[in-house]
Design a protein around this motif. Structure first.
Motif, short mmCIF file in Angstrom:
data_model
loop_
_atom_site.label_atom_id
_atom_site.label_comp_id
_atom_site.label_asym_id
_atom_site.label_seq_id
_atom_site.Cartn_x
_atom_site.Cartn_y
_atom_site.Cartn_z
N THR A 37 17.88 78.95 11.55
CA THR A 37 17.59 77.81 10.68
C THR A 37 17.39 78.27 9.23
O THR A 37 17.76 77.56 8.30
CB THR A 37 16.33 77.08 11.16
N ALA A 38 16.82 79.45 9.05
CA ALA A 38 16.60 79.97 7.69
C ALA A 38 17.92 80.21 6.98
O ALA A 38 18.08 79.86 5.80
CB ALA A 38 15.79 81.26 7.75
N LEU A 39 18.88 80.81 7.68
CA LEU A 39 20.18 81.11 7.07
C LEU A 39 20.96 79.84 6.76
O LEU A 39 21.71 79.78 5.77
CB LEU A 39 21.00 82.01 7.99
N HIS A 40 20.78 78.80 7.57
CA HIS A 40 21.54 77.57 7.35
C HIS A 40 21.01 76.73 6.19
O HIS A 40 21.59 75.70 5.87
CB HIS A 40 21.58 76.74 8.64
N PHE A 41 19.92 77.16 5.56
CA PHE A 41 19.50 76.52 4.32
C PHE A 41 20.43 76.88 3.16
O PHE A 41 20.49 76.17 2.16
CB PHE A 41 18.06 76.93 3.96
N TYR A 42 21.15 78.01 3.30
CA TYR A 42 22.01 78.46 2.20
C TYR A 42 23.26 77.60 2.09
O TYR A 42 23.81 77.13 3.10
CB TYR A 42 22.40 79.93 2.42
N GLU A 43 23.70 77.39 0.87
CA GLU A 43 24.89 76.59 0.59
C GLU A 43 26.07 77.14 1.38
O GLU A 43 26.36 78.34 1.35
CB GLU A 43 25.16 76.63 -0.92
N ALA A 44 26.73 76.26 2.13
CA ALA A 44 27.66 76.68 3.18
C ALA A 44 28.90 77.41 2.66
O ALA A 44 29.33 78.41 3.25
CB ALA A 44 28.08 75.46 4.00
N ILE A 83 24.84 85.78 2.43
CA ILE A 83 23.51 86.14 2.95
C ILE A 83 23.62 86.58 4.41
O ILE A 83 22.88 87.47 4.86
CB ILE A 83 22.51 84.97 2.79
N LYS A 84 24.52 85.98 5.15
CA LYS A 84 24.69 86.35 6.56
C LYS A 84 25.14 87.80 6.68
O LYS A 84 24.61 88.56 7.49
CB LYS A 84 25.70 85.42 7.23
N LYS A 85 26.12 88.20 5.85
CA LYS A 85 26.60 89.59 5.87
C LYS A 85 25.53 90.55 5.38
O LYS A 85 25.32 91.63 5.95
CB LYS A 85 27.84 89.72 4.99
N ALA A 86 24.79 90.16 4.32
CA ALA A 86 23.75 91.03 3.76
C ALA A 86 22.65 91.28 4.78
O ALA A 86 22.17 92.41 4.94
CB ALA A 86 23.17 90.41 2.49
N PHE A 87 22.23 90.22 5.49
CA PHE A 87 21.17 90.36 6.50
C PHE A 87 21.66 91.23 7.66
O PHE A 87 20.92 92.07 8.17
CB PHE A 87 20.74 88.98 7.00
N ASP A 93 19.56 92.33 -2.72
CA ASP A 93 18.86 91.58 -3.75
C ASP A 93 19.90 90.67 -4.38
O ASP A 93 20.73 91.10 -5.17
CB ASP A 93 18.23 92.51 -4.78
N MET A 94 19.87 89.38 -4.03
CA MET A 94 20.96 88.48 -4.40
C MET A 94 20.44 87.19 -5.02
O MET A 94 19.32 86.77 -4.76
CB MET A 94 21.81 88.15 -3.15
N GLU A 95 21.31 86.56 -5.83
CA GLU A 95 21.03 85.24 -6.39
C GLU A 95 22.01 84.27 -5.77
O GLU A 95 23.22 84.33 -6.03
CB GLU A 95 21.13 85.26 -7.92
N THR A 121 19.83 71.00 -4.19
CA THR A 121 20.51 72.30 -4.31
C THR A 121 19.89 73.09 -5.46
O THR A 121 19.86 72.61 -6.60
CB THR A 121 22.01 72.11 -4.57
N ILE A 122 19.36 74.26 -5.15
CA ILE A 122 18.71 75.09 -6.16
C ILE A 122 19.16 76.54 -6.04
O ILE A 122 19.64 76.98 -4.98
CB ILE A 122 17.17 75.02 -6.04
N TRP A 123 18.99 77.27 -7.11
CA TRP A 123 19.27 78.70 -7.13
C TRP A 123 18.02 79.47 -6.73
O TRP A 123 16.91 79.14 -7.16
CB TRP A 123 19.71 79.16 -8.52
N VAL A 124 18.17 80.48 -5.88
CA VAL A 124 17.05 81.32 -5.46
C VAL A 124 17.46 82.79 -5.53
O VAL A 124 18.64 83.13 -5.47
CB VAL A 124 16.60 80.99 -4.02
N ARG A 125 16.43 83.62 -5.67
CA ARG A 125 16.63 85.06 -5.55
C ARG A 125 16.06 85.48 -4.19
O ARG A 125 14.91 85.19 -3.89
CB ARG A 125 15.89 85.81 -6.66
N CYS A 126 16.88 86.14 -3.40
CA CYS A 126 16.42 86.59 -2.08
C CYS A 126 16.59 88.11 -1.99
O CYS A 126 17.67 88.64 -2.25
CB CYS A 126 17.18 85.89 -0.96
N LYS A 127 15.51 88.77 -1.63
CA LYS A 127 15.51 90.23 -1.53
C LYS A 127 15.06 90.62 -0.12
O LYS A 127 14.08 90.08 0.39
CB LYS A 127 14.56 90.84 -2.55
N GLY A 128 15.79 91.53 0.50
CA GLY A 128 15.46 91.97 1.85
C GLY A 128 15.40 93.48 1.95
O GLY A 128 16.28 94.18 1.43
N ILE A 129 14.36 93.99 2.61
CA ILE A 129 14.17 95.44 2.78
C ILE A 129 13.99 95.73 4.27
O ILE A 129 13.02 95.28 4.87
CB ILE A 129 12.93 95.93 2.01
#
Length: 436
Positions: free
Chosen positions: A217-224, A231-235, A246-248, A258-266
């Motif tokens: 559900t978290a990934l499906h919030f992203y613009e299709a 984001i799917k490939k990055a995760f 670290d992506m915008e 629809t909004i722009w976000v910065r998502c960072k994953g470690i």
């Protein structure tokens, strides 16, 4: 004495009594006190061990009555509180408890009486006036005379309490900072298969506070169309290959915005296996849209400047080149990439009177000249130029630099000169005119 019957040594307490009727006759009475003495020795040993334990304890151990009078306190406790043994005789809990906590003391006594025990965190004032914090566990008992007393053991929690308060202050500051910056956190536990969002992360997604996300559900919030595949490939790469990201990207919130976000994953690995991925999630919509609009405006401006059919150059307030038109580059035989960021004064030997004009324009004046003669590297002869200089503004009051317009009018000057020269009238025309 030795008992043949039990074959043990016995401890006997003897009593004597004279026979008053018969001289020289004395009665001896013996009582076996072996067991009694053994219990007495055992009791003394127990009391000694308790006293040694009491005095050598690293924490604070006290015995106090229901009025708060401290009847006994261990040496380490005295040292911790800064009192001597003589001063300990007059110590009372009410005197070393902060005034603001006096009501809590009464509640504590009532709890001890009703429940026979109590535990918690209490604050005490040391002799030097400093405040200390103790984790206590107390029980109600009786002394040898049957009077109620409280047996208390406590551990010094001052450093830990102060550290926790500092950490809480830092946490509150960070929470406030994150809220202002619209930054939230998240963590996915691969072992428990559980995704956790911070409150701000939920707020950015415009979901309810009790919303429980999962990876899908978290990934499906992203613009299709664009953001979701990225984001799917990055995760996936983070979990399988340990690659941080670290992506915008864009998301569509629960409310359809629809909004722009910065998502960072470690990713976090243990023994070569990814056990969790954590990171930050930030609302950058306003900044991103401003940046994109700024880039669009800059592209429009650059396109206009590059292709305007005139020689145009833009300078900052230090006379460094910011941009210039293609015609300027051609007219003055310079390449744009070689001059951007460089000073106009480094490129040319500018006369003092021209510098004075530039300085005046940087103070807000406009200047123009319809015909100025000078030679550029492109030409072997002097050229005529019409030029104008205007300041450009960052805002209504702040000047950012200059814009210089220049046009080569050499051919026009030549034509004007030719037109101004006197022309000879042909003889045949003169004769004709005279014939009229």
């Amino acid at each position: 004495m030795y008992s043949p019957e039990s074959q043990e040594e016995k401890l006997v307490e003897w009593y004597t009594k004279s026979n008053l009727k018969i001289d020289n006759e004395i009665f001896f009475f013996g009582r076996d006190i072996t067991l009694e003495n053994s219990k007495k020795v055992e009791l003394e040993n127990s009391e000694r061990k308790f006293r040694n334990f009491f005095n050598s304890s690293l924490g604070l151990m006290t015995i106090h009555d229901l009025d708060g009078n401290i009847l006994s306190i261990n040496k380490k406790g005295l040292e911790s509180m800064g009192y001597s043994e003589n001063e300990a005789k007059d110590l009372n809990l009410k005197k070393i408890i902060p005034k603001s906590n006096q009501k809590e003391y009464q509640t504590y006594i009532e709890t001890i009486l009703s429940k026979k025990q109590d535990s918690g965190l209490m604050s005490l004032i040391k002799k030097d006036g400093s405040l200390t914090y103790w984790l206590y566990s107390n029980i109600l008992d009786k002394d040898n005379e049957g009077n109620p007393v409280v047996m208390s053991t406590a551990v010094d929690m001052t450093q830990r309490t102060l550290l926790e308060r500092d950490l809480n202050r830092v946490r509150q500051l960070l929470d406030h900072t994150y809220e202002v910056a619209n930054v939230g956190g998240w963590k996915y536990d691969l072992v428990k298969q559980k995704l956790i969002w911070a409150d701000i992360t939920k707020k950015i997604h415009e979901v309810e506070p009790d919303y429980e996300p999962n990876v899908e559900t978290a990934l499906h919030f992203y613009e299709a169309k664009s953001s979701y595949p990225k984001i799917k490939k990055a995760f996936k790469d983070a979990v399988e290959k340990g690659i941080e990201y670290d992506m915008e990207l864009q998301i569509v919130t629960q409310k359809g915005k629809t909004i722009w976000v910065r998502c960072k994953g470690i990713p976090e690995f243990v023994n070569g296996e990814c056990v969790s991925v954590f990171g930050i999630f930030q609302d950058i919509d306003e900044r991103k849209r401003y940046t994109l609009e700024l880039a669009r405006q800059k592209a429009i401006f650059e396109t206009f400047i590059n292709h305007v059919p005139a020689s145009v150059a833009m300078f900052d307030n230090e006379m460094n080149y910011l941009t210039l038109s293609n015609q300027w580059s051609d007219e003055f035989a310079i390449k744009k990439k070689n001059v951007i960021g460089k000073s106009h004064y480094e490129m040319y030997d500018v006369p003092a009177e021209r510098k004075a004009i530039y300085d005046a324009c940087l103070q807000g004046q406009n200047y123009s000249n319809e015909d100025t003669i000078y030679r550029t590297p492109k030409y072997d002869t002097d050229q005529h130029y019409s030029w104008a200089i205007h300041p450009w503004y960052i805002n209504k009051k702040q000047i950012g630099g200059l814009i210089m317009f220049s046009q080569n009018i050499t051919e026009s000057v030549k034509k004007n000169r030719e037109l101004k020269k006197p022309k000879r009238t042909p003889i045949s025309l003169v004769k004709r005119s005279q014939s009229f």
